[in-house]
Scaffold this motif. Structure first.
Motif, PDB file in Angstrom:
ATOM      1  N   SER A 142       0.850  -1.184   0.000  1.00 37.89           N
ATOM      2  CA  SER A 142       0.000   0.000   0.000  1.00 37.89           C
ATOM      3  C   SER A 142       0.888   1.237   0.000  1.00 37.89           C
ATOM      4  O   SER A 142       1.940   1.275   0.620  1.00 37.89           O
ATOM      5  N   GLY A 143       0.458   2.229  -0.718  1.00 36.64           N
ATOM      6  CA  GLY A 143       1.228   3.450  -0.769  1.00 36.64           C
ATOM      7  C   GLY A 143       2.371   3.401  -1.773  1.00 36.64           C
ATOM      8  O   GLY A 143       3.141   4.343  -1.898  1.00 36.64           O
TER       9      GLY A 143
ATOM     10  N   GLU B 292      -1.368   9.729  -2.984  1.00 35.90           N
ATOM     11  CA  GLU B 292      -1.622  10.537  -1.793  1.00 35.90           C
ATOM     12  C   GLU B 292      -2.954  10.171  -1.155  1.00 35.90           C
ATOM     13  O   GLU B 292      -3.100  10.197   0.060  1.00 35.90           O
ATOM     14  N   GLN B 293      -3.932   9.860  -1.995  1.00 43.99           N
ATOM     15  CA  GLN B 293      -5.257   9.534  -1.484  1.00 43.99           C
ATOM     16  C   GLN B 293      -5.313   8.150  -0.865  1.00 43.99           C
ATOM     17  O   GLN B 293      -6.340   7.766  -0.330  1.00 43.99           O
ATOM     18  N   GLY B 294      -4.238   7.388  -1.008  1.00 42.23           N
ATOM     19  CA  GLY B 294      -4.222   6.093  -0.350  1.00 42.23           C
ATOM     20  C   GLY B 294      -4.364   4.905  -1.275  1.00 42.23           C
ATOM     21  O   GLY B 294      -4.519   3.779  -0.826  1.00 42.23           O
TER      22      GLY B 294
ATOM     23  N   THR C 293       2.014  14.390 -20.224  1.00 44.51           N
ATOM     24  CA  THR C 293       2.669  13.326 -19.451  1.00 44.51           C
ATOM     25  C   THR C 293       2.966  13.820 -18.052  1.00 44.51           C
ATOM     26  O   THR C 293       2.748  13.114 -17.058  1.00 44.51           O
ATOM     27  N   SER C 294       3.465  15.031 -17.970  1.00 48.26           N
ATOM     28  CA  SER C 294       3.783  15.577 -16.661  1.00 48.26           C
ATOM     29  C   SER C 294       2.519  15.707 -15.816  1.00 48.26           C
ATOM     30  O   SER C 294       2.521  15.408 -14.623  1.00 48.26           O
ATOM     31  N   ALA C 295       1.436  16.138 -16.430  1.00 48.36           N
ATOM     32  CA  ALA C 295       0.190  16.255 -15.689  1.00 48.36           C
ATOM     33  C   ALA C 295      -0.276  14.890 -15.205  1.00 48.36           C
ATOM     34  O   ALA C 295      -0.789  14.753 -14.089  1.00 48.36           O
ATOM     35  N   THR C 296      -0.078  13.890 -16.046  1.00 57.35           N
ATOM     36  CA  THR C 296      -0.476  12.542 -15.633  1.00 57.35           C
ATOM     37  C   THR C 296       0.351  12.108 -14.423  1.00 57.35           C
ATOM     38  O   THR C 296      -0.166  11.489 -13.492  1.00 57.35           O
ATOM     39  N   ARG C 297       1.627  12.438 -14.474  1.00 59.03           N
ATOM     40  CA  ARG C 297       2.476  12.071 -13.335  1.00 59.03           C
ATOM     41  C   ARG C 297       1.957  12.697 -12.046  1.00 59.03           C
ATOM     42  O   ARG C 297       1.852  12.038 -11.010  1.00 59.03           O
ATOM     43  N   ASP C 298       1.598  13.979 -12.123  1.00 57.33           N
ATOM     44  CA  ASP C 298       1.042  14.637 -10.944  1.00 57.33           C
ATOM     45  C   ASP C 298      -0.225  13.948 -10.484  1.00 57.33           C
ATOM     46  O   ASP C 298      -0.460  13.780  -9.276  1.00 57.33           O
ATOM     47  N   LEU C 299      -1.035  13.539 -11.458  1.00 58.01           N
ATOM     48  CA  LEU C 299      -2.290  12.885 -11.109  1.00 58.01           C
ATOM     49  C   LEU C 299      -2.026  11.577 -10.374  1.00 58.01           C
ATOM     50  O   LEU C 299      -2.643  11.277  -9.353  1.00 58.01           O
ATOM     51  N   VAL C 300      -1.080  10.803 -10.896  1.00 60.04           N
ATOM     52  CA  VAL C 300      -0.781   9.522 -10.250  1.00 60.04           C
ATOM     53  C   VAL C 300      -0.266   9.742  -8.833  1.00 60.04           C
ATOM     54  O   VAL C 300      -0.616   9.014  -7.897  1.00 60.04           O
ATOM     55  N   LEU C 301       0.581  10.754  -8.668  1.00 63.11           N
ATOM     56  CA  LEU C 301       1.071  11.039  -7.320  1.00 63.11           C
ATOM     57  C   LEU C 301      -0.085  11.434  -6.399  1.00 63.11           C
ATOM     58  O   LEU C 301      -0.133  11.008  -5.242  1.00 63.11           O
ATOM     59  N   ALA C 302      -1.009  12.207  -6.934  1.00 59.99           N
ATOM     60  CA  ALA C 302      -2.163  12.583  -6.116  1.00 59.99           C
ATOM     61  C   ALA C 302      -2.991  11.361  -5.759  1.00 59.99           C
ATOM     62  O   ALA C 302      -3.521  11.259  -4.650  1.00 59.99           O
ATOM     63  N   VAL C 303      -3.094  10.440  -6.694  1.00 65.55           N
ATOM     64  CA  VAL C 303      -3.835   9.209  -6.406  1.00 65.55           C
ATOM     65  C   VAL C 303      -3.179   8.462  -5.260  1.00 65.55           C
ATOM     66  O   VAL C 303      -3.838   7.973  -4.342  1.00 65.55           O
TER      67      VAL C 303
END
Lengths: 307, 610, 309
Positions: free
Chosen positions: A45-46, A215-217, A203-213
């Motif tokens: 997890s994480g 972050e949400q657990g 691509t960079s935006a997607t990377r941010d999105l994945v990191l945010a995901v």
């Protein structure tokens, strides 16, 4: 979503993690072809784990085995300690969601509807409830819509809720797929080539999105070909070649491994997977005289192209 | 998507007096705009006048078109057509008080109505010639009508089209006459209407249904085939004209805003129908149409919502009907029981549900084509079964080919459906009674349809239809969701069957075939759903009405009915597979429009409660 | 049970007829994924074609002499109708969602029925089809009617020819390629349109042969025979594994046997006394279909194919 270029390795996963995914000995045979051979993979997890390999290495097939689309010939997959049944809708219900390599949105449904469908497994109002339209039904619909809108905000699609999915530009379609997958509140998100065909900014935006995901657990397992994306994002990377796991480790370790480079370039190397079979084929060809003429380039490179 | 660039190279001098015309492309015939308008108007007035004259000298042609000064039947239709043509022409040219008629296209409706009127007139002329044997039977009035209607069309074809030619389309660089004609039928999207006060909107809806009831009643009440054909011609061109004028879109927006009022109004209008009739003759037709339409609506759940192909649907109707017949207390039933109506309905619906699950469970796990064949087989097996359970070829249950007859009329709470009653001062007979009862069931089924559609399961059905693998990956149990749709459809048919048993007062195996001349049968049911438009409420109702009325009214086609039916199916799939009243989503499924379909405000496409 | 050889024989021959028709379904489905609903009517047209040939030949011609002519006519008519259907009804709908060609096929099937009913002389009731007179032949304890001999010879001949065609000829291999992956086949230079027409033609031709067999066996034909024959033949195709031509014949044989044996022997099962005899024979096919779909949906000779995500 803001576009930022991040340098350096991403934060590693926090301590005290639990096993979210444990795949052991997963093998997938289609008749005479072994597409996936004895692959072990664990995701905690994480974590954000990357899965790379040349085309035809079996990555999507492996995903399909994880999600119940294929029934693996051997091996087992467990999620948070429970062995998963071989049915995609039950796998999703358990907590694994995915996107597809070739976008599989519901093209003629709106953006909002796509995400609402994603919520299906976390809601339970059936036909009877729909027909009776009691207060419970209305409450559930409202809450579903709220959650769906949250996800659309999260992925930046809130303004296009009534647009048909087929009319979205490509990058937004990919985002919608992710939003839809997240709607089932998964503990593990499988992303299959999420940045294929994207520009650097997207691509960079997607990377941010994945990191945010993360972050949400939600843990993430991502198949990709964009090496910079993978190495800038993942905590761990596993390399699949000809259906076998060649190497697994931190991005630096994998990047430095010569065999990985060789596998991508197609040059032969020591102990490469499939070597034994390739040798068999060559032997058979020589015996029946159907192989390429001696001294041609094909003879030098026994690994054939597989699309 | 109206653009307002003046066409390049326009040389009309009278720009200020005709702002509307300059934006379009030339009409099919190259006439000066003023002349075209004048000719159209004159033609329309002339056609109107011609309806006051006699068209033929003998009353042998039905309707008796021999009088001066009192138009009847086909002349009335022509009169209406010419008046409408004139009205939209004036509306398009900015005459005060009529502008609301053409918020969208201004030329296209004129062309269509002119053509429709021409169709009625020339059809009448042709029919007179054929029935009475020769053009010599025309009176001068007929000739006047023929010529004036032609003049109207010629004028209309000279009007400028509503939209300029698409500069990007190479085929339209130098368009030929046919292309100009096709282009003249396109129209601009109407601008959104001015907000009307709430009561005015509701009044509009009520008026709309009033008109709809009138038109429908007229159609059913046509006593002879020629009038029905004339009616069909006028209505089809008129409806298309309505759509092109933008009125349909405005009306849909209204009904979308006030959904519940709309359905209440529709229900009330339908309930008024028996009161407009002086005899039970046409009410029996209406009752049968209603049964057919309601069953089609049930099939719409299976085919339209869930995308499952059921080719034996009429068997579920039969199961319900036979179940109800067996418990109706009829003397030919082997079960000597008489259930109260509510219990009979439960029995019928329950039996159909069981069969639905039994057929669906093994087949819905497989490819959709298998379901088609299995349901087709089931339809046949049902019929064979009912025929052979007569005691000699099989155990005695259904009285074989003779079926169960003498089904007694319903008596609910003292109201005997088989007798005449006087309500609101109007005599209504048995068929009217059953019509109203069936209407209640229709209301129930419509409600079920709508509620199921806009819900979690409705969305799941669309998802499974679009891409079952992806739907499964989203956690939808494809099999279960499909089985629910299939079983629900079967139950609805069973419900309808329990009423049908009493309306037809006997149930026989030959009523339930795959295809036969008289609906309902599986092929016609499927055709009704597809013709009308899958996935909508009004689609199957319209489709069923047409498919019932056309063979019933046009008896003279006789032997060729089914041949034409088959041909119609082939042509329908080739040219308009989404049906007549398709919803937007279905149109998209069948035609890749390649256009950006951005919503313009108003109720969205999303199937949510919101 | 002492007439078991008889029942087996008639079951197999009946099954061979179903199998020939089933091949038409399976070939078309294998290549274009379309259930050619109108295939039964194509067979029916073939039967009427054969009848027409008989009627046109001079009175008193021996059936044995007329048979080849009738066969040619039946096959010719079937093939013409089959190719016509492909060209004018199905080809324009190649890319459309599955519903459209299926409905078209239904419409076509109804049209074909009505064309015969409405326009063929005296076709509103059944028309007699010539049959062989003379005693039956005894083979292995079973009585084979002379008319059935035709199928006993024709069916194996057709199957062998087809097997050879598919495996050894260029067109046959091209058909296999097209059925597996039409786009790649096109890229390999295969004229997929022509292949599709060929598939329809072969299916229709076999249907024509079956049509003659039907007429010889039952002695009468009418415009409705296509419907039930088609239904049963499609059941046979599914039974054997849709898309597999040998499966189609195997499925047909199994179906024929099941029908024959059930009709003869079911009434001997306690509790089922009333269900014997011809009235229920069509039901057994359907029951068999449901059972197969429950137990082995890919059919007897079919293979499971994985779905690529």
């Amino acid at each position: 979503m803001t576009t930022t270029t991040t340098t350096g390795a991403p934060r590693s996963a926090p301590a005290g993690r639990t096993d979210v995914l444990r795949a052991s000995g997963v093998t997938m045979r289609f008749g005479g072809l072994t597409a996936v051979r004895g692959v072990d993979l664990a995701v905690d997890s994480g974590e954000i784990v990357g899965l790379i390999g040349p085309n035809g290495a079996g990555k999507t097939t492996f995903f399909n085995c994880l999600t119940g689309l294929y029934i693996p010939t051997e091996g087992q997959v467990s999620y948070k300690g429970t062995v998963l049944p071989h049915r995609s809708h039950l796998v999703t219900k358990a907590g694994i969601a995915r996107t597809f390599q070739n976008i599989r949105l519901f093209a003629n449904m709106t953006v909002l509807e796509n995400v609402l469908v994603g919520r299906h497994t976390r809601t339970k109002e059936g036909l009877l409830s729909a027909l009776l339209r009691g207060p419970g039904f209305r409450k559930a619909e409202r809450s579903s819509e709220e959650k769906a809108m949250e996800l659309l905000e999260f992925t930046g699609l809130a303004g296009k809720r009534e647009h048909l999915a087929r009319n979205l530009p490509y990058g937004e379609q990919r985002k919608l797929e992710i939003a839809r997958a997240l709607a089932s509140e998964p503990g593990l998100l499988l992303l299959d080539e999420p940045t294929a065909g994207m520009t650097a900014g997207e691509t960079s935006a997607t990377r941010d999105l994945v990191l945010a995901v993360r972050e949400q657990g939600t843990a993430v397992l991502v198949i990709e070909h964009d090496m910079r994306f993978i190495f800038n994002l993942c905590d761990r990377v596993a390399v699949l070649v000809q259906g076998e796991k060649l190497v697994e480790g931190s991005p630096e370790v994998v990047q430095a491994d010569e065999r990985v480079v060789a596998a991508y370039l197609g040059t032969p190397f020591e102990g490469e997977p499939g070597e034994a079979e390739a040798a068999e084929v060559r032997e058979a060809e020589r015996a029946t005289g159907t192989g390429p003429a001696a001294g041609t380039a094909a003879d030098e490179n026994p690994k054939g192209e597989r699309s | 998507m109206a653009t307002t660039n003046p066409e390049a190279g326009t040389t009309t001098a009278a720009a200020p007096a005709e702002p509307l015309d300059v934006t379009g492309a030339p009409g099919t015939l190259r006439l000066p705009p003023k002349a075209a308008r004048l000719l159209t108007a004159a033609g329309a007035v002339g056609t109107f006048a011609s309806t006051m004259l006699a068209w033929t000298w003998t009353a042998e042609f039905p309707g008796d078109l021999t009088y001066y000064g009192s138009p009847v039947d086909l002349q009335t239709l022509t009169l209406v057509g010419s008046l409408l043509t004139l009205a939209v022409l004036l509306a398009g040219n900015g005459v005060r008080g009529l502008r609301w008629l053409t918020p969208g296209g201004k030329t296209a409706p004129v062309v269509l109505l002119a053509l429709g009127t021409l169709g009625v007139v020339w059809f009448t002329a042709g029919a007179i010639a054929v029935v009475l044997g020769g053009i010599v039977n025309f009176e001068p009035g007929m000739w006047v009508a023929v010529l004036t209607s032609l003049a109207t069309v010629v004028g209309a074809l000279g009007l400028r089209a509503d939209l300029p030619f698409d500069p990007a389309d190479p085929a339209l660089r130098d368009p030929g006459a046919w292309q100009r004609f096709r282009h003249s039928l396109k129209s601009a999207t109407p601008a959104p209407a001015r907000e009307l006060p709430g009561w005015a909107e509701l009044l509009t809806i009520a008026v709309m249904f009033g008109i709809g009831l009138f038109v429908f009643t007229y159609g059913i009440d046509t006593p002879y085939g020629e009038l029905f054909i004339g009616f069909l011609i006028l209505v089809s061109f008129g409806a298309t004209a309505l759509a092109r004028a933008g009125l349909s879109q405005r009306l849909s927006k209204l009904t979308g805003k006030h959904r519940n009022v709309t359905f209440t109004a529709a229900f009330v209008a339908a309930a008024c129908f028996p009161f407009t009739q002086s005899s039970d003759q046409y009410t029996s037709v209406a009752a049968n149409i209603l049964i057919f339409a309601t069953v089609a609506l049930g099939l719409n759940v299976v085919v339209g919502l869930a995308g499952l192909l059921d080719l034996g649907y009429v068997a579920f109707l039969g199961v319900g009907a036979y179940a109800a017949a067996l418990v109706s207390g009829s003397d030919t039933s082997v079960l000597g029981v008489e259930f109260p109506f509510w219990a009979a309905v439960l029995t019928g619906a329950g039996a159909s549900l069981v069969f639905g699950v039994v057929i669906g469970a093994p087949t819905l796990r497989l490819h959709g084509d298998y379901l088609a064949i299995v349901t087709l087989g089931f339809g046949e097996i049902f019929r064979i079964g009912m025929e052979n359970l007569d005691g000699s070829s099989g155990p005695s249950v259904t009285n074989g080919a003779n079926g169960i007859a003498n089904i007694p009329d319903l008596v609910i709470l003292g109201f005997n459906f088989g007798e005449d009653h006087t309500i609101f001062g109007v005599d209504i007979g048995p068929f009217a009674n059953y019509y109203l009862l069936m209407l209640v069931f229709t209301l129930i089924i419509v409600t079920i349809f709508r509620r199921a559609d806009r819900s979690r399961i409705g969305r799941a059905w669309v998802a499974v239809r679009e891409d079952e693998t992806a739907a499964r990956a989203m956690g939808i149990n494809g099999f279960r969701v499909k089985l629910i749709a299939f079983a629900l459809g079967a139950t609805l048919a069973g419900m309808a069957g329990t009423v049908q048993a009493h309306v037809t007062s006997s149930v026989t195996p030959e009523q339930y075939q795959f295809v036969e001349v008289v609906p309902p049968n599986s092929a016609f049911l499927l055709a009704a759903v597809i013709l009308g438009g899958m996935g909508t409420v009004s689609g199957p109702l319209v489709g069923a009405s047409l498919l019932y009325l056309i063979p019933a009214k046009l008896q003279f086609i006789g032997d060729y009915q089914l041949l034409l039916f088959g041909l119609a199916l082939v042509l329908l799939m080739r040219y308009r597979p989404e049906g007549l009243l398709a919803d937007r989503r279905k149109k998209l499924e069948f035609h890749d429009t390649g256009q950006l379909d951005v919503p313009t405000g108003g109720p969205g496409l999303s199937k949510t409660e919101a | 049970m002492n007439d078991l050889p008889q029942q087996l024989a008639s079951g197999l021959i009946l099954g061979a007829m179903y199998g020939l028709i089933a091949i038409g379904y399976t070939m078309v489905y294998g290549i274009v994924q379309l259930i050619n609903f109108a295939h039964g009517e194509i067979v029916m047209f073939g039967a009427f074609g054969g009848l027409t040939a008989w009627l046109l030949l001079p009175q008193g011609t021996a059936l044995a002499l007329a048979l080849p002519v009738m066969l040619v006519m039946a096959v010719g008519v079937s093939v013409l109708v089959g190719i016509g259907a492909e060209r004018f009804a199905y080809r324009p709908l190649r890319g459309a969602p599955r519903l459209a060609p299926l409905i078209t096929a239904i419409g076509l099937s109804i049209m074909l029925q009505q064309l015969i009913w409405g326009f063929y002389p005296d076709a509103k009731k059944a028309r007699t089809f010539p049959q062989f007179s003379g005693s039956s032949v005894e083979i292995l304890g079973a009585n084979i009617q002379r008319g059935e001999l035709f199928l006993l010879i024709a069916a194996p001949v057709c199957m062998i020819a087809l097997g050879f065609f598919v495996a050894k000829t260029r067109t046959g291999r091209a058909m296999q390629a097209t059925s597996q992956d039409p786009d790649t086949a096109k890229l390999m230079g295969i004229n997929t349109d022509r292949i599709i027409v060929t598939a329809f033609a072969i299916g229709a031709a076999f249907g024509g042969v079956a049509a003659i067999a039907y007429g010889l066996k039952y002695g009468q034909i009418d415009f409705k025979i296509g419907f039930i024959l088609g239904l049963k033949a499609f059941t046979a195709a599914v039974l054997g594994g849709i898309g597999n031509i040998y499966g189609a014949m195997v499925g047909g044989l199994v179906l024929g046997l099941a029908e024959s044996l059930a009709t003869a022997y079911i009434e001997h099962i306690p509790g089922m006394e009333l269900f014997g005899g011809g009235a229920w024979k069509n039901v057994w096919a359907f029951v068999l279909l449901i059972l197969v779909l429950l137990v082995r949906p890919q059919g007897l000779l079919g293979e499971r194919v994985a779905d690529r995500a």
